[in-house]
Scaffold this motif. Structure first.
Motif, PDB file in Angstrom:
ATOM      1  N   LYS B 361       0.848  -1.210   0.000  1.00 43.82           N
ATOM      2  CA  LYS B 361       0.000   0.000   0.000  1.00 43.82           C
ATOM      3  C   LYS B 361       0.878   1.253   0.000  1.00 43.82           C
ATOM      4  CE  LYS B 361      -4.181  -1.635   2.173  1.00 43.82           C
ATOM      5  NZ  LYS B 361      -4.836  -1.917   3.418  1.00 43.82           N
ATOM      6  N   TRP B 362       1.914   1.211   0.805  1.00 40.08           N
ATOM      7  CA  TRP B 362       2.811   2.373   0.858  1.00 40.08           C
ATOM      8  C   TRP B 362       3.472   2.585  -0.503  1.00 40.08           C
ATOM      9  CZ3 TRP B 362       8.175   1.846   0.080  1.00 40.08           C
ATOM     10  CH2 TRP B 362       8.894   3.032   0.201  1.00 40.08           C
ATOM     11  N   TYR B 363       3.865   1.505  -1.107  1.00 39.50           N
ATOM     12  CA  TYR B 363       4.533   1.573  -2.402  1.00 39.50           C
ATOM     13  C   TYR B 363       3.617   2.191  -3.456  1.00 39.50           C
ATOM     14  CZ  TYR B 363       6.823  -0.206  -6.648  1.00 39.50           C
ATOM     15  OH  TYR B 363       7.422  -0.327  -7.877  1.00 39.50           O
ATOM     16  N   ILE B 364       2.384   1.797  -3.415  1.00 36.17           N
ATOM     17  CA  ILE B 364       1.422   2.326  -4.390  1.00 36.17           C
ATOM     18  C   ILE B 364       1.210   3.821  -4.163  1.00 36.17           C
ATOM     19  CG2 ILE B 364      -1.027   2.238  -5.049  1.00 36.17           C
ATOM     20  CD1 ILE B 364      -0.826  -0.810  -4.427  1.00 36.17           C
ATOM     21  N   SER B 365       1.374   4.250  -2.927  1.00 37.02           N
ATOM     22  CA  SER B 365       1.151   5.670  -2.637  1.00 37.02           C
ATOM     23  C   SER B 365       2.261   6.550  -3.202  1.00 37.02           C
ATOM     24  CB  SER B 365       1.056   5.899  -1.130  1.00 37.02           C
ATOM     25  OG  SER B 365       2.353   5.785  -0.548  1.00 37.02           O
ATOM     26  N   LEU B 366       3.389   5.961  -3.550  1.00 38.47           N
ATOM     27  CA  LEU B 366       4.486   6.747  -4.126  1.00 38.47           C
ATOM     28  C   LEU B 366       4.129   7.144  -5.552  1.00 38.47           C
ATOM     29  CD1 LEU B 366       7.578   4.570  -3.081  1.00 38.47           C
ATOM     30  CD2 LEU B 366       6.774   6.645  -1.980  1.00 38.47           C
ATOM     31  N   SER B 367       4.767   8.202  -5.996  1.00 39.80           N
ATOM     32  CA  SER B 367       4.558   8.580  -7.393  1.00 39.80           C
ATOM     33  C   SER B 367       5.340   7.615  -8.273  1.00 39.80           C
ATOM     34  CB  SER B 367       5.072   9.995  -7.630  1.00 39.80           C
ATOM     35  OG  SER B 367       6.484   9.986  -7.537  1.00 39.80           O
ATOM     36  N   LYS B 368       5.036   7.655  -9.559  1.00 46.64           N
ATOM     37  CA  LYS B 368       5.709   6.742 -10.487  1.00 46.64           C
ATOM     38  C   LYS B 368       7.213   7.006 -10.474  1.00 46.64           C
ATOM     39  CE  LYS B 368       3.545   6.489 -14.453  1.00 46.64           C
ATOM     40  NZ  LYS B 368       3.234   6.580 -15.894  1.00 46.64           N
ATOM     41  N   LYS B 369       7.534   8.257 -10.415  1.00 45.87           N
ATOM     42  CA  LYS B 369       8.957   8.623 -10.415  1.00 45.87           C
ATOM     43  C   LYS B 369       9.658   8.079  -9.187  1.00 45.87           C
ATOM     44  CE  LYS B 369      10.713  12.792 -12.549  1.00 45.87           C
ATOM     45  NZ  LYS B 369      10.842  14.224 -12.444  1.00 45.87           N
ATOM     46  N   GLN B 370       8.980   8.206  -8.061  1.00 51.42           N
ATOM     47  CA  GLN B 370       9.584   7.733  -6.821  1.00 51.42           C
ATOM     48  C   GLN B 370       9.759   6.230  -6.872  1.00 51.42           C
ATOM     49  OE1 GLN B 370       6.590   9.515  -4.284  1.00 51.42           O
ATOM     50  NE2 GLN B 370       8.107  10.819  -3.328  1.00 51.42           N
ATOM     51  N   ARG B 371       8.773   5.557  -7.410  1.00 51.25           N
ATOM     52  CA  ARG B 371       8.874   4.097  -7.478  1.00 51.25           C
ATOM     53  C   ARG B 371      10.049   3.688  -8.351  1.00 51.25           C
ATOM     54  NH1 ARG B 371       2.919   4.090  -7.802  1.00 51.25           N
ATOM     55  NH2 ARG B 371       3.030   3.728 -10.030  1.00 51.25           N
ATOM     56  N   LEU B 372      10.190   4.406  -9.470  1.00 43.59           N
ATOM     57  CA  LEU B 372      11.313   4.085 -10.358  1.00 43.59           C
ATOM     58  C   LEU B 372      12.630   4.319  -9.638  1.00 43.59           C
ATOM     59  CD1 LEU B 372      10.190   5.590 -13.767  1.00 43.59           C
ATOM     60  CD2 LEU B 372      10.688   3.211 -13.302  1.00 43.59           C
ATOM     61  N   ALA B 373      12.717   5.451  -8.997  1.00 47.30           N
ATOM     62  CA  ALA B 373      13.974   5.784  -8.311  1.00 47.30           C
ATOM     63  C   ALA B 373      14.243   4.772  -7.197  1.00 47.30           C
ATOM     64  CB  ALA B 373      13.891   7.190  -7.737  1.00 47.30           C
ATOM     65  N   LEU B 374      13.197   4.376  -6.501  1.00 50.53           N
ATOM     66  CA  LEU B 374      13.343   3.400  -5.425  1.00 50.53           C
ATOM     67  C   LEU B 374      13.829   2.074  -5.971  1.00 50.53           C
ATOM     68  CD1 LEU B 374      12.706   2.007  -2.652  1.00 50.53           C
ATOM     69  CD2 LEU B 374      10.353   1.894  -3.379  1.00 50.53           C
ATOM     70  N   ASN B 375      13.141   1.588  -6.997  1.00 52.86           N
ATOM     71  CA  ASN B 375      13.456   0.258  -7.502  1.00 52.86           C
ATOM     72  C   ASN B 375      14.835   0.194  -8.120  1.00 52.86           C
ATOM     73  OD1 ASN B 375      10.989  -0.833  -6.777  1.00 52.86           O
ATOM     74  ND2 ASN B 375      10.013  -0.064  -8.626  1.00 52.86           N
ATOM     75  N   PHE B 376      15.152   1.200  -8.882  1.00 48.67           N
ATOM     76  CA  PHE B 376      16.450   1.112  -9.560  1.00 48.67           C
ATOM     77  C   PHE B 376      17.559   1.624  -8.672  1.00 48.67           C
ATOM     78  CE2 PHE B 376      14.930  -1.050 -13.025  1.00 48.67           C
ATOM     79  CZ  PHE B 376      13.676  -0.568 -13.314  1.00 48.67           C
ATOM     80  N   GLY B 377      17.172   2.286  -7.612  1.00 48.75           N
ATOM     81  CA  GLY B 377      18.157   2.567  -6.578  1.00 48.75           C
ATOM     82  C   GLY B 377      18.529   1.290  -5.863  1.00 48.75           C
ATOM     83  N   ILE B 378      17.526   0.495  -5.575  1.00 50.19           N
ATOM     84  CA  ILE B 378      17.792  -0.803  -4.964  1.00 50.19           C
ATOM     85  C   ILE B 378      18.637  -1.638  -5.923  1.00 50.19           C
ATOM     86  CG2 ILE B 378      16.763  -2.981  -4.252  1.00 50.19           C
ATOM     87  CD1 ILE B 378      14.374  -1.490  -3.229  1.00 50.19           C
TER      88      ILE B 378
END
Lengths: 99, 916
Positions: B361-378
């Protein structure tokens, strides 16, 4: 994410033959899969105390995803290994599809 | 239970039908008819357990049981035979498996006769359900993976899920478990359809048999191939899960004697099987899409082929997503089934599930950009896009940089920290050294390293420049051109998160809590623009009061309702855009030309950037969603507005070069944005598009309206000594730039000056060497800034400085608010404007206004400012006195000596003479 990074990701996952709009869509989907699988495995390694702490981090993180990543890196044993394995799996799977 | 499949009982099962049953479709009613034919004992058991039944359209299998929710979901195309078998399985007792079978005792595990019968049947027709039940009294088949066969034996595949199992007394079964894992027989015959391509395989041509019951399913999901694919996928997922748990879950299995290598081979075959069926499904998908698009598969054009391939791959990717879902489900089932001995462990598993949902749920609340940055940061932690640890090492500087940022290798990695921190020059220098060190230690090739080095140097140079400019209050990073660039970033940049703006270019904005991974240079900030010059009606007059604090003088209000000047930032906003929106309500602004409006907005933004926090922005001038901009102070002053708009009208005349410049830049950027809708418009990109050094903006006569970069460096080098840090030595002062100490005993004719200069440059080089040596030993070298850096002249330096300040303060001091607040002359913009001017040119202008090399704007300022005139008069008077008294020809050097240095040189001359 800059253009260059997006292009690099697309290349890593075998998406470079797609047009940029679809690349964007696929990169997002791949990211989602990576996240889900990493989180699932990470949570699986957590004991109760760590889970409680993680939950607190999630509660207050908001848009600050760096906090979440920082927690996982610091507390989950072999987090890098989990990420590496899931990433490999994803890359292999997507390369088979898109190559 | 050892029963063969019986004909369904004709009595009603008695399950509660859904509301409005009468109004359901025929399809649903048919399904319920099947449900009602479930064996009575099964039905009774389900009812006893409180299990609810739902008929659904979309389900991966014909049925699915959720033990937690006590819901049995049945797909509308399930028949009663299947249902009975399925329910039988879920009613079976939980098998506690604590160890894998001994690899040496393979003969203990064998297929039941019943299963062999099932195998024969399943070889010829699709198997949508479990294999037939074993005979009563036969050896129980364990719910565990069959250990790998002997190396020379042909590994077998898992049978169809779910698998029936004999039990002794169905009526005394304990609480049921969900779908049973498949058994893995060791014999050569499989219960599942063999691999495609084998002698018993199904025809390789896809023969879609669309089943009416697949209402919302795509065509290719209604085929036999699809069903077999699902089975193969399940088996593969199960085998993998078993292996994973066998390896990692101590207490679940005793793995000490287990031959994982062979089991992995077994899984490989299972994987191969899965992939083979997937290929067939892919072909079906391709045909289906081709049909939808109206293509002729036999005669595809290149474009059609490309489009078809792309669409097919995207659809196939969804199979991968399903595979992940499948794996999770299987893992969950295995965990539930195996090794969860205690309530505490079960509770922990449940908690994990809850936590996973929360994270999702928290992940979905992020913007698309944030999700991208999060995932590819990981991902970058392990080599995605960067790094050497992962399977793909970084080869480009860009990738390396991204990884640095993503993994926060240094403090500057966190863009949020970087942008919001108040850096000092020293800290910037340290960070620069750190980055360079890391670059050197990276695995990049020489070329990439060189690129990286240049990038780092450029980045920190800009940051130092900005920092110093902020200190000296010019506020202008560069001229109007650069203002356009930054404004363009705000107004024209495309982003996946941008809100479409029907008026043209899109705006972007960062989420308040987002600490993006972009390096500082790519951050979007309000437009930094032109710093209007100091003339009557100059737009930035208000800033002179900054030192003394903003007075609350009554001014006429521009907006009748000041509340509209508070603005809560939403996605898509930008400071430029907000300012424009507000000012658009004023007729006078609307009547300006586009270029003039740009000038006005630039002036206001410039003002805001001097103290961003005051107006509700972040320290570095960024804005975030949720911020409340407070624009009353800056926008609601009618007099200020009049001043700025008048200045705009004066400076940017219609059809002037300035106007053309602005409009042309806008056009170029708009064009690029249109042609690159999916690309980010960074500051670097803008500069590339405009392909020029935008530091200089042309005035009407073609000369620079604001200081060029070269002049800017001079500004930096001319900072007050107290403001300078030792790190500024990186600006690499050349001795020629340092005004040599004057020797009052020499005459000041041109040739003499030249000779004096040359010899003193030599002298100064010596001093430089000495001072560098001092720096290494820890002594301060701030004095290097001054022409009088000899330690013996320290007292002289102070005296000269004080003298200069006194002289300047007398001319430029300002007092406000009935004299209660005083702004020292040396701190005023007037002085800051004057002090950098070429002394020779300024004095010549005052002597002969018609014959000058000064730019138009400078001339205008000088000619209209009494204070400037007074300063020059003062200088001329003093030098005239000197010349008279000492019989010299004291005048500015022709090499560009500025006013400040000239005044200091005069002071030095006088002080030294005063000693004698």
């Amino acid at each position: 994410m800059s253009d260059d990074i997006n292009k690099k990701i697309a290349k890593d996952f075998g998406l470079d033959n797609m047009d940029s709009r679809q690349q964007e869509v696929m990169v997002e989907k791949i990211g989602n899969l990576l996240f889900e699988s990493v989180i699932e495995r990470s949570v699986d390694k957590m004991d109760e105390e760590m889970m409680n702490d993680f939950e607190k981090v999630i509660d207050v993180a908001g848009g600050d995803y760096q906090k979440v990543v920082g927690f996982l890196k610091e507390r989950v044993p072999e987090f890098n290994k989990i990420v590496s394995e899931e990433l490999q799996r994803l890359k292999k799977a997507t390369s088979e599809i898109f190559a | 239970m050892n029963e063969s499949i019986e004909k369904p009982d004709q009595n009603e099962s008695g399950f509660e039908k859904p509301e409005g049953f009468e109004n359901l479709s025929l399809e649903y009613k048919k399904t319920w008819q099947e449900i009602e034919k479930i064996k009575p004992n099964f039905a009774e058991e389900l009812k006893r357990k409180g299990v609810r039944i739902e008929v659904v359209d979309a389900l991966m299998y014909l049925a699915s049981y959720d033990e937690g929710e006590k819901v049995l979901k049945i797909r509308h195309d399930a028949n009663v035979e299947f249902l009975n078998d399925y329910i039988e399985n879920i009613l079976k007792p939980d098998e506690q498996i604590n160890e894998l079978p001994d690899p040496g005792k393979l003969e203990d595990i064998h297929i039941e006769d019943g299963e062999e019968e099932g195998k024969e049947e399943s070889g010829s027709e699709p198997n949508t359900g479990p294999s037939p039940e074993s005979k009563e009294g036969e050896t129980k088949i364990e719910y565990m993976p069959v250990p790998p066969p002997a190396p020379d034996a042909q590994p077998e595949l898992a049978p169809n899920p779910p698998v029936s199992e004999p039990t002794s007394n169905p009526e005394s079964q304990p609480e049921s478990t969900p779908e049973e894992p498949p058994q893995l027989p060791v014999t050569s015959e499989s219960t599942i359809p063999p691999l495609p391509g084998s002698s018993q395989s199904e025809p390789t041509e896809s023969t879609p048999e669309p089943k009416v019951e697949g209402q919302n399913l795509p065509e290719w999901k209604n085929t036999e191939i699809w069903k077999k694919f699902e089975e193969a996928r399940y088996k593969f997922a199960y085998n993998k899960a078993m292996l994973e748990y066998g390896r990692t879950s101590k207490g679940y299995f005793d793995v000490s004697n287990y031959d994982f290598e062979n089991f992995e081979n077994y899984i490989d075959l299972s994987a191969k099987n899965y992939k083979e069926w997937r290929k067939l499904v892919e072909e079906d998908i391709r045909k289906s899409i081709s049909k939808t698009l109206g293509f002729d598969l036999e005669n595809l054009t290149e474009d059609q082929k490309k489009e078809l391939d792309q669409n097919t791959k995207i659809e196939v990717f969804s199979l991968l997503e399903d595979e992940y879902v499948e794996r999770r489900k299987v893992l969950k089932k295995i965990k539930e089934k195996k090794g969860l001995q205690s309530l505490a462990e079960k509770a922990l598993e449940k908690s994990k599930e809850v936590l996973n949902n929360k994270v999702a749920k928290w992940y979905i609340s992020l913007s698309k950009k944030q999700r991208l940055a999060l995932n590819f940061g990981i991902g970058s932690l392990v080599g995605l896009v960067a790094g050497a640890a992962g399977s793909i090492g970084v080869t480009s500087y860009i990738g390396w940089r991204a990884a640095r940022v993503a993994t926060s290798a240094s403090a500057s990695g966190f863009a949020g920290e970087w942008a919001n921190k108040k850096w000092s020059i020293e800290e910037l220098n340290k960070e620069e050294e750190k980055e360079i060190e890391e670059l050197k230690n990276s695995d990049l090739g020489t070329d990439e390293m060189a690129k990286g080095y240049r990038d780092i140097k450029e980045k920190y140079k800009k940051e130092r420049l900005k920092l110093n400019l902020k200190k000296i209050g010019t506020g202008a990073v560069a001229g109007l051109g650069a203002g356009l660039i930054v404004g363009a970033i705000e107004n024209l940049s495309n982003s996946v998160d941008s809100v479409p703006n029907n008026n043209g270019p899109k705006n972007i904005i960062e989420n308040k809590n987002a600490k993006t991974d972009n390096i500082n240079n790519d951050r979007v900030k309000p437009r930094e623009g032109f710093q209007p010059d100091e003339r009557k009606g100059s737009p930035s007059v208000k800033s002179d009061e900054a030192e003394g604090g903003k007075e609350n003088i009554k001014t006429k209000k521009l907006f009748s309702d000041p509340s509209i000047l508070k603005h809560k930032v939403v996605s898509g906003d930008s400071v430029w855009g907000v300012l424009k929106d507000k000012l658009n309500q004023i007729d006078k602004f609307n009547n300006l030309t586009e270029a003039q409006k740009t000038f006005v907005l630039s002036s206001y933004t410039n003002e805001i950037l001097k103290d961003p926090a005051k107006y509700g922005l972040a320290e570095d001038g960024s804005v975030f969603v949720g911020d409340e901009l407070k624009l009353d102070d800056i926008l609601n002053d009618e007099q200020n507005f009049e001043t700025i708009t008048k200045s705009a009208s004066n400076n940017i005349q219609p059809n002037s070069p300035q106007e053309s410049n602005i409009l042309e830049n806008n056009r170029k950027i708009s064009e690029w944005v249109e042609n690159n809708p999916n690309s980010n418009l960074s500051q670097t990109k803008i500069e590339e598009i405009l392909d020029k050094n935008t530091d200089a903006v042309q005035s009407r006569d073609g000369t620079n309206l604001v200081p060029t970069e070269e002049e800017m460096s001079k500004i930096l080098s001319d900072d007050e000594p107290s403001e300078l840090d030792s790190g500024a030595k990186n600006n690499e002062l050349q001795p020629e730039q340092i005004v040599p100490k004057s020797d009052p005993s020499k005459s000041y004719g041109y040739e003499d000056q030249k000779n004096t200069l040359e010899s003193e440059i030599e002298d100064y080089k010596q001093r430089l060497n000495t001072l560098e040596g001092s720096e290494q030993s820890g002594q301060s070298i701030t004095a290097i800034r001054s022409p009088y850096s000899d330690s013996q002249d320290a007292q002289l330096l102070n005296s000269v400085e004080m003298g200069k300040n006194d002289f300047v303060n007398k001319i430029y001091n300002e007092s406000k608010f009935i004299g209660l607040f005083r702004n020292k002359g040396v701190n005023t913009n007037n002085w800051k404007f004057m002090k950098v001017l070429d002394a020779n040119k300024v004095l010549n202008y005052f002597n002969d206004p018609n014959n000058t090399e000064l730019p138009e704007n400078v001339r205008q300022t000088l000619s209209t400012s009494e204070k400037h005139a007074n300063l020059i008069k003062g200088i001329l008077k003093v030098t005239s006195d000197i010349n008279d008294k000492y019989n010299v020809d004291f005048k500015p050097f022709s090499n560009g000596e500025n006013i400040e240095d000239y005044i200091k040189r005069i002071g030095t001359f006088l002080i030294k003479r005063a000693d004698k």
